[in-house]
Structures are given as structure tokens and as C-alpha cells.
Design a protein around this motif. Structure first.
Motif, PDB file in Angstrom:
ATOM      1  N   ALA A  10       9.754   1.963 -17.617  1.00  0.00           N
ATOM      2  CA  ALA A  10       8.950   0.796 -18.006  1.00  0.00           C
ATOM      3  C   ALA A  10       9.571   0.072 -19.197  1.00  0.00           C
ATOM      4  O   ALA A  10       9.583  -1.170 -19.260  1.00  0.00           O
ATOM      5  CB  ALA A  10       7.523   1.249 -18.331  1.00  0.00           C
ATOM      6  N   MET A  11      10.118   0.848 -20.164  1.00  0.00           N
ATOM      7  CA  MET A  11      10.770   0.243 -21.325  1.00  0.00           C
ATOM      8  C   MET A  11      12.003  -0.549 -20.909  1.00  0.00           C
ATOM      9  O   MET A  11      12.227  -1.674 -21.394  1.00  0.00           O
ATOM     10  CB  MET A  11      11.155   1.343 -22.318  1.00  0.00           C
ATOM     11  N   TYR A  12      12.775   0.024 -19.996  1.00  0.00           N
ATOM     12  CA  TYR A  12      13.967  -0.690 -19.506  1.00  0.00           C
ATOM     13  C   TYR A  12      13.572  -1.978 -18.797  1.00  0.00           C
ATOM     14  O   TYR A  12      14.211  -3.014 -18.963  1.00  0.00           O
ATOM     15  CB  TYR A  12      14.763   0.216 -18.573  1.00  0.00           C
ATOM     16  N   SER A  13      12.498  -1.925 -18.007  1.00  0.00           N
ATOM     17  CA  SER A  13      12.034  -3.121 -17.295  1.00  0.00           C
ATOM     18  C   SER A  13      11.572  -4.197 -18.269  1.00  0.00           C
ATOM     19  O   SER A  13      11.864  -5.383 -18.078  1.00  0.00           O
ATOM     20  CB  SER A  13      10.895  -2.733 -16.344  1.00  0.00           C
ATOM     21  N   LEU A  14      10.856  -3.804 -19.330  1.00  0.00           N
ATOM     22  CA  LEU A  14      10.412  -4.789 -20.331  1.00  0.00           C
ATOM     23  C   LEU A  14      11.595  -5.428 -21.049  1.00  0.00           C
ATOM     24  O   LEU A  14      11.598  -6.644 -21.298  1.00  0.00           O
ATOM     25  CB  LEU A  14       9.478  -4.112 -21.337  1.00  0.00           C
ATOM     26  N   PHE A  42       8.519   4.935 -29.839  1.00  0.00           N
ATOM     27  CA  PHE A  42       9.105   3.667 -29.397  1.00  0.00           C
ATOM     28  C   PHE A  42      10.603   3.620 -29.721  1.00  0.00           C
ATOM     29  O   PHE A  42      11.432   3.290 -28.870  1.00  0.00           O
ATOM     30  CB  PHE A  42       8.366   2.504 -30.074  1.00  0.00           C
ATOM     31  N   CYS A  43      10.965   3.953 -30.961  1.00  0.00           N
ATOM     32  CA  CYS A  43      12.386   3.929 -31.347  1.00  0.00           C
ATOM     33  C   CYS A  43      13.195   4.979 -30.591  1.00  0.00           C
ATOM     34  O   CYS A  43      14.375   4.758 -30.278  1.00  0.00           O
ATOM     35  CB  CYS A  43      12.518   4.145 -32.849  1.00  0.00           C
ATOM     36  N   SER A  44      12.559   6.113 -30.256  1.00  0.00           N
ATOM     37  CA  SER A  44      13.276   7.140 -29.496  1.00  0.00           C
ATOM     38  C   SER A  44      13.584   6.653 -28.091  1.00  0.00           C
ATOM     39  O   SER A  44      14.680   6.897 -27.554  1.00  0.00           O
ATOM     40  CB  SER A  44      12.434   8.412 -29.431  1.00  0.00           C
ATOM     41  N   CYS A  45      12.660   5.923 -27.472  1.00  0.00           N
ATOM     42  CA  CYS A  45      12.917   5.350 -26.150  1.00  0.00           C
ATOM     43  C   CYS A  45      14.040   4.321 -26.217  1.00  0.00           C
ATOM     44  O   CYS A  45      14.914   4.267 -25.335  1.00  0.00           O
ATOM     45  CB  CYS A  45      11.641   4.717 -25.600  1.00  0.00           C
ATOM     46  N   LEU A  46      14.036   3.498 -27.264  1.00  0.00           N
ATOM     47  CA  LEU A  46      15.109   2.509 -27.428  1.00  0.00           C
ATOM     48  C   LEU A  46      16.455   3.200 -27.607  1.00  0.00           C
ATOM     49  O   LEU A  46      17.477   2.748 -27.072  1.00  0.00           O
ATOM     50  CB  LEU A  46      14.809   1.611 -28.625  1.00  0.00           C
TER      51      LEU A  46
END
Length: 531
Positions: A10-14, A42-46
Motif C-alpha cells: 500500500a505504501m508503494y502504491s501511494l 512509517f519511516c521504517s516502511c519508507l
């Protein structure tokens, strides 16, 4: 609710949608990312998006993730009352992850990662991140070329960021990490000397390495100049200043044949010598007061260093070496080169404007002139007769009847230029009045092109008409003519305030300098030879 690895798609899609040109797609994605910024993880996902190997080709998405990561560090890395911020566990994970991903192939991503590390180091180093520099140093020992470049980039960004901290404790920590000038400078000088040994061989055999050596030597000399400028007392140590000064003087006075064409390096050598000679911290202080005779103050330490440096400079620059340096500056570096003459032949006006506009640190001749002026100011009594003898030699070797460009004429031009740069101090050793009366210099209208307007038998009406022309030019072109910076020089007549008020200029009263020409314009005889 914290974000986890399951939220990565979902993060990649956003992030992908936030790059869309379609506003209906981009706006909701940006709003969703903005709402997720304060959520834990959030920063870990980035970070996972940035370092994912299968996303290496998606540079735009990774760059966008690094931008959001940097914004998150700026907003949430510090613990604040109005926000929970990033947890300590997540901070530890992110710091470790950043140091494990040093070999980034894309330069833009690597630069953003270096900026991220420097931002975090500003907050966490040394209390929360004491192993930062030790890990980087350990990685550097076994790194390949790409990884070494990335580590040096991180070190540069981090040290630059830490150097801007202003608290006393932070400055003390930074000073403990940065090696003293007296330890680093000899290493840099040795590196320059090692590189220069391969200069001539690489010039024909390995052009790429030759270009690298040129850029490296020039850059390292600039670093040494910066050291001397910002830390003059540390640079004045006996293991730093003497070898650097002696090295620069040798390269200026007796360079290898190949080094003569290495202008940028010679310029930096001249800048270094000039900076040392005119450094006010190395000048003896004639005033002061005793605060505590039993305790050595910082000011007293500075005075002691200044006196030591003065003795070192005296030993490095005996009278014979000063005279030799002056001769070399005038006879070698003041003389117009073949490329200068060719440029002058092709476009005289462009050559003239470039000589006026160029900075003294950009070209070899202006740099040599700046060094010569400082050298003469420091040793005017010794060099005054030397410059006069060079001037007389040049005049004897090239009579006024010579019109073709010969080595004698070029030396004469260089000697005139040397005399013009120090004409005030040189007046104690040379009578300019006798020089003019002997016909040493002929005044030509070509010397005043693009610099002056000459009126013969001028009257007030002509000055008034000229003033009107200037006024209409300003009205039409919207440009400003700075008449206040111009001088009105009257020849053979007394002061005339009406002429000055009509023209809008100041009335000149002193000797004026045009290139290599010094003229006393109050003397009518000077203008008898104007063609």
C-alpha cells in the motif's frame, strides 16, 4: 496503529500515485501519505522501499520515499510534547539499516541517504549514536571504489552538519572528532607530492588519471589554503608552515617543465604564499598589557606563535630568495604569453574587458601580480632598487622606436606593469618627472580607449551638450551613468568648479593610472607627444 511489513504494497502504491500527473490520483495519495507521517513504522516502511533490491529501477519512487523520510526526520525524530515521535526501537533499527546500505549505485539516492545520516547524526551523535564514525571507518578499510565514494560523501555531509552546531558542548565534541590541522596538513602535502611524481608520465599514457591528478592536486592545495585562512595559529606550527611554504616557493620559482602548464596548481601555490605573507595573525603586535605574569593567556600564546612564525618566514625568505622571487614574478609570470597575444590579436576589446573583470585567483598573471604587490609591500626597501634595475634594463633593451612584438618589448611591458602596481612606494627610488623628461614613455590615444574622453580646447557649452546626451541616454535606456565615480582632469589650467558642476564629475587632482602608464596630467609637456 503502527505500520508493518504488510503495509509495504500500500505504501508503494501511494508513493507511485503521488508522482502521477493526474491531479485526481495524486491529491488523495499525498493526503494519505501526510496522514501516515505521524504513525509508528512509517519511516521504517519508507526505508524498506528505498533499499529494496527489486525496486532498484524505480528511482522516482525511491527518491520520493527518501524525501518523505527526510521530512519525517525533521518533524518527528526529536521527542516533542505535542507528538509521540519515532520510538527508540525504530530509531535503532533505522540507524542500523542506514549503515548497512552504504553501497547505493544511484547517485541521487546515495546523496539523499547521506543527507539523512547527517540529519540524524546532528540529533543523536554522540550520545545515541556513538559508533557512527567507527563503523564508517571500519567499512572504509575493506570497501571498493563505489562504497568508498559513498562513505566519503556521508563523512563530508555529516561533518559539515556537525560543524554548524553552536552549543559549547557540541563544538567540543566536534573538535575531538576532527583531527588537528597540524596532523592533517602534512598528510595532504605528502599526497600532493606523491601525485605530482606521476604528472608527466600520466599526461601521455593515461589521460584519465592525469585529469584526476590535476583535479586532486588543485583541490588539496585549496584545502591547505582554507586551513591557513581559518586556522592560522594551528597552521603556523613548525611541522606545517615551513614545509608547505617551502614547497610552494619552489614550485613558483623552479617548477618542472610540465608543471609550468599546470596553471591552476601554480595559482593555488601563489595564493598560499600570498595568504601567509599578508596574514595579520603572523604580524608582531606592538601593543598589549600584562594581565597575569604567572599565567600564560591565550593572547600571549598567540603572540608567541606569531613571533615563532616570523622567525620561520625570515629563515625561509632570505634576501636572496626574495629578490629571486621578485625577478621570476616579473620576468616569467608578468610577460604576455603566446596565447594572450593570440587572443589579443583576435579580439582586442574582449581581451581588454576580460583582463579588467577577471578575479585575481582565476588567472595566473593577475595572481602573480597580487603576490608581487604583497611581496613588495613587505620588502619595499629591498625590492625597490631591484624593480628600478629591471625597468632600466627593459628600457635599454627595447628603444621607443621598436614597434614589433619582441621578447624585449614584452619584458618592457612587464616592467612597466610592475612599476605601475607599486608606483607610490617606487617613487622613493625613481623620479617619474625625470623619466618623462627623458622620453621614457610616449603617450598615445590608444591607451585611453574605452576609459576616457579627451577634449581639446573644451568649452563649457561642449560639456553641457555632453551632459544632455548622457541624460537622454539614461531616459531612453533606463540605465544609470555613474558620473560621480568619474574624474574631470584639467590640463594646463587651474581648478574650474564650473566645468566640474556641468559635467557632474569630480575634479581630479592626483596622478592617474592607465594600464602600465603613469602620467602627471597637470604638466602640459606630457601632452605634447600625444599623437
Amino acid at each position: 496503529m503502527a505500520l508493518s511489513a504488510s503495509d509495504l504494497p500500500a505504501m508503494y502504491s501511494l508513493l507511485t500515485n503521488s508522482l502521477s500527473a493526474d491531479e485526481s490520483v495524486r491529491k488523495p495519495a499525498e493526503a494519505a501519505l501526510s496522514q501516515s507521517e505521524s504513525r509508528p513504522g512509517f519511516c521504517s516502511c519508507l526505508m524498506e522501499v528505498i533499499t529494496a533490491k527489486d525496486l532498484a529501477a524505480q528511482v522516482d519512487v525511491r527518491l520520493m520515499a527518501s524525501v518523505y523520510f527526510k521530512n519525517g526526520v525533521n518533524r518527528y525524530w526529536r521527542n516533542r510534547r505535542d507528538s509521540s515521535g519515532i520510538s527508540n526501537e525504530e530509531k535503532i533499527h533505522l540507524r542500523q539499516k542506514l549503515l548497512l546500505h552504504l553501497r547505493e549505485e544511484n547517485y541521487q539516492i546515495a546523496l539523499m541517504l547521506a543527507v539523512l545520516i547527517s540529519k540524524i547524526a546532528r540529533i543523536d551523535y554522540p550520545k545515541e549514536w556513538p559508533e557512527l564514525f567507527s563503523v564508517l571507518a571500519q567499512q572504509l578499510q575493506s570497501a571498493d571504489i563505489l562504497t568508498s565514494h559513498r562513505i566519503f560523501m556521508i563523512l563530508f555531509r555529516t561533518l559539515k552538519e556537525l560543524s554548524t552546531k553552536r552549543l559549547t558542548s557540541d563544538q567540543r565534541n566536534f573538535a575531538e572528532e576532527v583531527r588537528p590541522v597540524k596532523e592533517v596538513s602534512p598528510v595532504l602535502l605528502n599526497a600532493i607530492q606523491s601525485f605530482l611524481t606521476y604528472y608527466s608520465s600520466f599526461q601521455t599514457q593515461c589521460p584519465k588519471f592525469w585529469d584526476f591528478i590535476k583535479r586532486a592536486c588543485t583541490k588539496l592545495m585549496k584545502v591547505l589554503v582554507a586551513f591557513q585562512t581559518r586556522h592560522p595559529y594551528s597552521f603556523g606550527d613548525e611541522c606545517v608552515l615551513p614545509p608547505v611554504m617551502d614547497f610552494c616557493l619552489n614550485k613558483i620559482s623552479d617548477p618542472e617543465h610540465d608543471i609550468l602548464s599546470f596553471e591552476q596548481f601554480l595559482i593555488q601555490c601563489m595564493v598560499m604564499v600570498k595568504s601567509i605573507l599578508e596574514c595579520k595573525e603572523y604580524k608582531p603586535s606592538l601593543t598589549g598589557r600584562v594581565i597575569d605574569e604567572n599565567r600564560v593567556t591565550i593572547e600571549q600564546m598567540k603572540k608567541n606563535i606569531s613571533s615563532i612564525v616570523g622567525g620561520v618566514l625570515t629563515s625561509l625568505l632570505p634576501n636572496e630568495r626574495i629578490v629571486l622571487l621578485c625577478n621570476i614574478l616579473i620576468r616569467r609570470y608578468f610577460v604576455l604569453s603566446a596565447s594572450d597575444l593570440e587572443e589579443w590579436y583576435q579580439n582586442p576589446e574582449s581581451f581588454h574587458h576580460e583582463q579588467d573583470m577577471v578575479q585575481w585567483t582565476e588567472k595566473l598573471r593577475p595572481c602573480a601580480e597580487a603576490l608581487y604587490i604583497v611581496l613588495f609591500e613587505n620588502h619595499s626597501q629591498l625590492l625597490g632598487p631591484v624593480v628600478v634595475s629591471i625597468l632600466q634594463e627593459a628600457m635599454r633593451g627595447c628603444p621607443t622606436s621598436v614597434t614589433e612584438i619582441t621578447p624585449g618589448l614584452l619584458l618592457k611591458d612587464a616592467a612597466y606593469s610592475a612599476a605601475a602596481h607599486v608606483y607610490y612606494e617606487l617613487s622613493n627610488y625613481l623620479s617619474f618627472k625625470d623619466w618623462w623628461e627623458r622620453g621614457g614613455v610616449r603617450v598615445s590615444h590608444h591607451l585611453f580607449v574605452d576609459k576616457s574622453l579627451i577634449f581639446c580646447d573644451a568649452c563649457q557649452k561642449q560639456i553641457m551638450y555632453l551632459n544632455w546626451i548622457f541624460m537622454w541616454f539614461e531616459a531612453v535606456s533606463w540605465l544609470k551613468i555613474n558620473l560621480e565615480k568619474s574624474e574631470l582632469v584639467l590640463v594646463g589650467v587651474g581648478p574650474n568648479k564650473e566645468f566640474a558642476s556641468l559635467s557632474g564629475c569630480r575634479e581630479g587632482e592626483f596622478h592617474l593610472l592607465f594600464g602600465s602608464l603613469i602620467a602627471s596630467f597637470k604638466a602640459r609637456a606630457v601632452w605634447d607627444v600625444v599623437e
